[in-house]
Design an enzyme around this catalytic site. Structure first.
Site, PDB file in Angstrom:
ATOM      1  CG  HIS A 158      -2.051  -0.959   0.758  1.00 54.42           C
ATOM      2  ND1 HIS A 158      -2.292  -2.138   1.763  1.00 54.42           N
ATOM      3  CD2 HIS A 158      -3.545  -0.635   0.622  1.00 54.42           C
ATOM      4  CE1 HIS A 158      -3.430  -2.746   1.561  1.00 54.42           C
ATOM      5  NE2 HIS A 158      -3.899  -0.846   0.428  1.00 54.42           N
ATOM      6  CE  LYS A 162      -4.259  -0.775   4.948  1.00 56.53           C
ATOM      7  NZ  LYS A 162      -5.433   0.013   5.511  1.00 56.53           N
ATOM      8  CB  THR A 169      -7.026  -6.155   1.656  1.00 56.65           C
ATOM      9  OG1 THR A 169      -8.484  -5.605   1.590  1.00 56.65           O
ATOM     10  CG2 THR A 169      -7.602  -7.703   0.908  1.00 56.65           C
TER      11      THR A 169
END
Length: 270
Positions: A158, A162, A169
């Protein structure tokens, strides 16, 4: 649902919040009813549509849900765990449905969410993407066929901003695989490796995390044997895929009884 569903978006000024506003604007059956930012934000008083780059919508960003009680049916929240709990409490008290895309909840917060959901309908999912939810179904099949004799690794990447790792996920991927194999993820997960770790235990599920640049979201599950490996990968190139999924969840959840639902149910995949 035949008519328009009115949504409110909290965290409207963030990257995801602006994408949610844009998604609401482009969807025929969704009407943006309210946009909320934290008290003291310089964005309070700005038109939400102009902030998101879609033109004036005559929806002014406010700093409290209390000002918008009569303006929406579903609250959409991609903020932070503590804030999401506060917003869900508000929704219960005001009889509003809620869509939660926030990740990083601890176990105590998950228990709170379950309790609140007994009083109002809630869709909560670590990923609202249709492709990711289909990937979870594919992981069940892969685990059934190959899981007992392969080494299983989950790799996710990511953007640099983040805050939680591994991603919600990725953890859900691990949960799906572990459940299919009759394992407890808390006992078999290995989060990163360093130093002399010894031979790999085949019963474990490994996690590796990348945080770099502007990666929207990339997830791979690897089932590796001697001579071959299967990789199941999902790559998101835009936050719009998550925003569109959230709008789909909003249209669905307003027709449900109180309870805690996920995107698998929204999409009819389970």
């Amino acid at each position: 649902m035949g008519g328009q569903v009115r949504v409110a978006i909290v965290g409207a000024g963030g990257r995801m919040g602006r994408t949610l506003i844009e998604a609401a604007y482009h969807q025929e059956h969704i009407l943006l009813g309210a946009a909320i930012e934290r008290a003291g934000s310089s964005l309070v008083g700005i038109d939400a549509g102009e902030l998101a780059g879609v033109g004036k919508l005559n929806v002014i960003i406010m700093d409290s849900l209390d000002y918008a009680t009569d303006d929406f049916d579903v609250l959409i929240d991609f903020t932070a765990p503590d804030a999401s709990i506060v917003h869900l409490d508000w929704c219960v008290r005001h009889k509003k449905a809620m869509v939660i895309g926030t990740t990083g909840f601890n176990q105590a917060q998950k228990i709170q969410i379950n309790a609140f959901a007994e009083q109002t309908p809630v869709v909560m999912a670590p990923n609202m993407s249709v492709g990711v939810n289909l990937m979870w179904k594919l992981l069940e099949l892969a685990a059934e066929v190959m899981g007992d004799y392969t080494d299983i690794e989950i790799i996710e990447g990511h953007h640099r901003h983040k805050k939680d790792a591994p991603s919600g996920t990725a953890l859900k991927m691990g949960e799906v695989i572990a459940k299919t194999l009759g394992r407890d993820l808390e006992k078999c997960a290995v989060y990163g490796r360093e130093g002399i770790t010894g031979e790999r235990d085949r019963e474990t599920i490994g996690f590796a995390t990348i945080r770099a640049g502007d990666l929207v979201g990339e997830h791979t599950a690897m089932f590796a044997d001697i001579g071959e490996r299967l990789e199941i990968t999902h790559k998101a190139s835009s936050r719009m895929t998550f925003a569109n999924g959230a709008m789909r969840a909003a249209r669905w959840v307003v027709e449900q009884k109180p309870g805690l639902y996920d995107m698998q149910q929204v999409l009819g995949l389970n």
